[in-house]
Design a protein around this motif. Sequence first.
Motif, PDB file in Angstrom:
ATOM      1  N   LEU A  20       0.822  -1.203   0.000  1.00  0.00           N
ATOM      2  CA  LEU A  20       0.000   0.000   0.000  1.00  0.00           C
ATOM      3  C   LEU A  20       0.863   1.263   0.000  1.00  0.00           C
ATOM      4  CD1 LEU A  20      -2.844   1.263   0.203  1.00  0.00           C
ATOM      5  CD2 LEU A  20      -2.564   1.180   2.683  1.00  0.00           C
ATOM      6  N   ALA A  21       1.904   1.281   0.818  1.00  0.00           N
ATOM      7  CA  ALA A  21       2.795   2.443   0.868  1.00  0.00           C
ATOM      8  C   ALA A  21       3.511   2.642  -0.457  1.00  0.00           C
ATOM      9  CB  ALA A  21       3.814   2.280   1.995  1.00  0.00           C
ATOM     10  N   TRP A  22       3.982   1.549  -1.068  1.00  0.00           N
ATOM     11  CA  TRP A  22       4.662   1.657  -2.357  1.00  0.00           C
ATOM     12  C   TRP A  22       3.715   2.201  -3.417  1.00  0.00           C
ATOM     13  CZ3 TRP A  22       3.889  -0.544  -7.159  1.00  0.00           C
ATOM     14  CH2 TRP A  22       4.919  -0.368  -8.067  1.00  0.00           C
ATOM     15  N   TYR A  23       2.482   1.700  -3.431  1.00  0.00           N
ATOM     16  CA  TYR A  23       1.490   2.163  -4.404  1.00  0.00           C
ATOM     17  C   TYR A  23       1.199   3.653  -4.210  1.00  0.00           C
ATOM     18  CZ  TYR A  23      -2.917   2.698  -6.867  1.00  0.00           C
ATOM     19  OH  TYR A  23      -3.907   3.146  -7.697  1.00  0.00           O
ATOM     20  N   LEU A  24       1.005   4.078  -2.973  1.00  0.00           N
ATOM     21  CA  LEU A  24       0.718   5.485  -2.706  1.00  0.00           C
ATOM     22  C   LEU A  24       1.898   6.384  -3.072  1.00  0.00           C
ATOM     23  CD1 LEU A  24      -1.226   5.237   0.671  1.00  0.00           C
ATOM     24  CD2 LEU A  24      -2.153   5.750  -1.599  1.00  0.00           C
ATOM     25  N   LEU A  25       3.116   5.933  -2.780  1.00  0.00           N
ATOM     26  CA  LEU A  25       4.292   6.728  -3.143  1.00  0.00           C
ATOM     27  C   LEU A  25       4.429   6.853  -4.657  1.00  0.00           C
ATOM     28  CD1 LEU A  25       6.895   5.408  -0.571  1.00  0.00           C
ATOM     29  CD2 LEU A  25       6.039   7.739  -0.743  1.00  0.00           C
ATOM     30  N   ARG A  26       4.148   5.785  -5.377  1.00  0.00           N
ATOM     31  CA  ARG A  26       4.224   5.847  -6.839  1.00  0.00           C
ATOM     32  C   ARG A  26       3.150   6.753  -7.415  1.00  0.00           C
ATOM     33  NH1 ARG A  26       8.551   4.732  -9.714  1.00  0.00           N
ATOM     34  NH2 ARG A  26       7.370   3.922 -11.442  1.00  0.00           N
ATOM     35  N   ARG A  27       1.968   6.777  -6.797  1.00  0.00           N
ATOM     36  CA  ARG A  27       0.886   7.644  -7.274  1.00  0.00           C
ATOM     37  C   ARG A  27       1.197   9.112  -6.996  1.00  0.00           C
ATOM     38  NH1 ARG A  27      -2.505   6.211 -10.872  1.00  0.00           N
ATOM     39  NH2 ARG A  27      -4.143   7.460  -9.962  1.00  0.00           N
ATOM     40  N   VAL A  28       1.765   9.405  -5.838  1.00  0.00           N
ATOM     41  CA  VAL A  28       2.031  10.789  -5.450  1.00  0.00           C
ATOM     42  C   VAL A  28       3.265  11.337  -6.166  1.00  0.00           C
ATOM     43  CG1 VAL A  28       2.697  12.260  -3.513  1.00  0.00           C
ATOM     44  CG2 VAL A  28       0.889  10.578  -3.222  1.00  0.00           C
ATOM     45  N   ALA A  29       4.365  10.585  -6.140  1.00  0.00           N
ATOM     46  CA  ALA A  29       5.617  11.091  -6.704  1.00  0.00           C
ATOM     47  C   ALA A  29       6.099  10.234  -7.858  1.00  0.00           C
ATOM     48  CB  ALA A  29       6.682  11.125  -5.610  1.00  0.00           C
ATOM     49  N   GLY A  30       5.220   9.535  -8.504  1.00  0.00           N
ATOM     50  CA  GLY A  30       5.550   8.513  -9.496  1.00  0.00           C
ATOM     51  C   GLY A  30       6.305   8.974 -10.716  1.00  0.00           C
ATOM     52  N   VAL A  31       6.063   8.314 -11.795  1.00  0.00           N
ATOM     53  CA  VAL A  31       6.767   8.547 -13.048  1.00  0.00           C
ATOM     54  C   VAL A  31       6.341   9.887 -13.640  1.00  0.00           C
ATOM     55  CG1 VAL A  31       7.166   7.628 -15.350  1.00  0.00           C
ATOM     56  CG2 VAL A  31       6.842   6.073 -13.439  1.00  0.00           C
ATOM     57  N   LYS A  32       7.321  10.689 -13.977  1.00  0.00           N
ATOM     58  CA  LYS A  32       7.040  11.990 -14.577  1.00  0.00           C
ATOM     59  C   LYS A  32       6.914  11.840 -16.088  1.00  0.00           C
ATOM     60  CE  LYS A  32       9.569  14.277 -10.933  1.00  0.00           C
ATOM     61  NZ  LYS A  32       9.431  13.150 -10.065  1.00  0.00           N
ATOM     62  N   LYS A  33       6.197  12.764 -16.694  1.00  0.00           N
ATOM     63  CA  LYS A  33       6.000  12.717 -18.144  1.00  0.00           C
ATOM     64  C   LYS A  33       7.352  12.834 -18.841  1.00  0.00           C
ATOM     65  CE  LYS A  33       3.434  14.911 -21.838  1.00  0.00           C
ATOM     66  NZ  LYS A  33       2.613  13.852 -22.337  1.00  0.00           N
ATOM     67  N   GLY A  34       7.601  11.931 -19.762  1.00  0.00           N
ATOM     68  CA  GLY A  34       8.857  11.928 -20.487  1.00  0.00           C
ATOM     69  C   GLY A  34       9.942  11.082 -19.845  1.00  0.00           C
ATOM     70  N   GLN A  35       9.700  10.563 -18.643  1.00  0.00           N
ATOM     71  CA  GLN A  35      10.704   9.759 -17.964  1.00  0.00           C
ATOM     72  C   GLN A  35      10.821   8.376 -18.610  1.00  0.00           C
ATOM     73  OE1 GLN A  35      10.043   9.461 -13.786  1.00  0.00           O
ATOM     74  NE2 GLN A  35      11.797   8.149 -13.426  1.00  0.00           N
ATOM     75  N   VAL A  36       9.714   7.856 -19.081  1.00  0.00           N
ATOM     76  CA  VAL A  36       9.704   6.553 -19.740  1.00  0.00           C
ATOM     77  C   VAL A  36       9.521   6.773 -21.229  1.00  0.00           C
ATOM     78  CG1 VAL A  36       8.493   4.369 -19.949  1.00  0.00           C
ATOM     79  CG2 VAL A  36       8.755   5.424 -17.712  1.00  0.00           C
ATOM     80  N   ARG A  37      10.402   6.182 -22.007  1.00  0.00           N
ATOM     81  CA  ARG A  37      10.310   6.332 -23.448  1.00  0.00           C
ATOM     82  C   ARG A  37       9.849   5.025 -24.063  1.00  0.00           C
ATOM     83  NH1 ARG A  37      14.364   9.059 -27.742  1.00  0.00           N
ATOM     84  NH2 ARG A  37      13.114   8.516 -29.528  1.00  0.00           N
ATOM     85  N   ILE A  38       8.847   5.120 -24.919  1.00  0.00           N
ATOM     86  CA  ILE A  38       8.321   3.960 -25.611  1.00  0.00           C
ATOM     87  C   ILE A  38       8.833   4.000 -27.043  1.00  0.00           C
ATOM     88  CG2 ILE A  38       6.242   2.785 -26.400  1.00  0.00           C
ATOM     89  CD1 ILE A  38       4.824   3.998 -23.970  1.00  0.00           C
ATOM     90  N   TRP A  39       9.540   2.955 -27.437  1.00  0.00           N
ATOM     91  CA  TRP A  39      10.095   2.877 -28.781  1.00  0.00           C
ATOM     92  C   TRP A  39       9.033   2.318 -29.715  1.00  0.00           C
ATOM     93  CZ3 TRP A  39      14.711   5.078 -29.524  1.00  0.00           C
ATOM     94  CH2 TRP A  39      15.502   5.286 -28.414  1.00  0.00           C
ATOM     95  N   ASP A  40       8.805   3.024 -30.824  1.00  0.00           N
ATOM     96  CA  ASP A  40       7.809   2.565 -31.775  1.00  0.00           C
ATOM     97  C   ASP A  40       8.425   2.046 -33.080  1.00  0.00           C
ATOM     98  OD1 ASP A  40       8.668   4.974 -32.658  1.00  0.00           O
ATOM     99  OD2 ASP A  40       6.701   5.905 -32.808  1.00  0.00           O
ATOM    100  N   ARG A  41       9.746   2.065 -33.158  1.00  0.00           N
ATOM    101  CA  ARG A  41      10.403   1.488 -34.325  1.00  0.00           C
ATOM    102  C   ARG A  41      11.709   0.855 -33.878  1.00  0.00           C
ATOM    103  NH1 ARG A  41      14.696   4.156 -36.384  1.00  0.00           N
ATOM    104  NH2 ARG A  41      15.143   6.201 -35.552  1.00  0.00           N
ATOM    105  N   ASP A  42      12.176  -0.068 -34.693  1.00  0.00           N
ATOM    106  CA  ASP A  42      13.414  -0.802 -34.383  1.00  0.00           C
ATOM    107  C   ASP A  42      14.619   0.076 -34.699  1.00  0.00           C
ATOM    108  OD1 ASP A  42      15.288  -2.668 -33.778  1.00  0.00           O
ATOM    109  OD2 ASP A  42      14.777  -4.048 -35.395  1.00  0.00           O
ATOM    110  N   ILE A  43      15.609   0.062 -33.857  1.00  0.00           N
ATOM    111  CA  ILE A  43      16.803   0.878 -34.067  1.00  0.00           C
ATOM    112  C   ILE A  43      17.616   0.394 -35.274  1.00  0.00           C
ATOM    113  CG2 ILE A  43      18.304  -0.478 -32.571  1.00  0.00           C
ATOM    114  CD1 ILE A  43      19.406   2.211 -31.548  1.00  0.00           C
ATOM    115  N   ASN A  44      17.430  -0.861 -35.660  1.00  0.00           N
ATOM    116  CA  ASN A  44      18.182  -1.413 -36.793  1.00  0.00           C
ATOM    117  C   ASN A  44      17.540  -1.140 -38.147  1.00  0.00           C
ATOM    118  OD1 ASN A  44      20.191  -2.577 -35.178  1.00  0.00           O
ATOM    119  ND2 ASN A  44      18.805  -4.250 -34.669  1.00  0.00           N
ATOM    120  N   ASP A  45      16.361  -0.548 -38.162  1.00  0.00           N
ATOM    121  CA  ASP A  45      15.688  -0.241 -39.443  1.00  0.00           C
ATOM    122  C   ASP A  45      16.299   0.946 -40.121  1.00  0.00           C
ATOM    123  OD1 ASP A  45      14.038  -2.382 -39.266  1.00  0.00           O
ATOM    124  OD2 ASP A  45      12.345  -1.243 -38.455  1.00  0.00           O
TER     125      ASP A  45
END
Length: 89
Positions: free
Chosen positions: A64-89
């Motif tokens: 519960l504490a981990w979940y609340l901490l992630r909700r309050v101070a969690g991942v900021k916008k732009g911190q996680v990058r989602i790759w939509d194409r292969d780097i070898n293309d």
Amino acid sequence: MNWLNGWLWIVLSLVLAVLELFAPGWVFMGLAAAVGLMGILLLTGLWSAGLPMTLVATALLSGLAWYLLRRVAGVKKGQVRIWDRDIND
């Protein structure tokens, strides 16, 4: 004897909080908060169950504490990058 156990839980909580300084990503912070809360409950006498039930309650509080901490101070916008194409293309 519960007051001694309460102090041991609080010391363990501080040790886990210090470990969090060396391991980024909220790895130990939820557990440190739960162990600290359980130490306070043991010191005040509000918790008197045995060790197995105390460990189960601490695990649930940790999640519960981990979940609340992630909700309050969690991942900021732009911190996680989602790759939509292969780097070898």
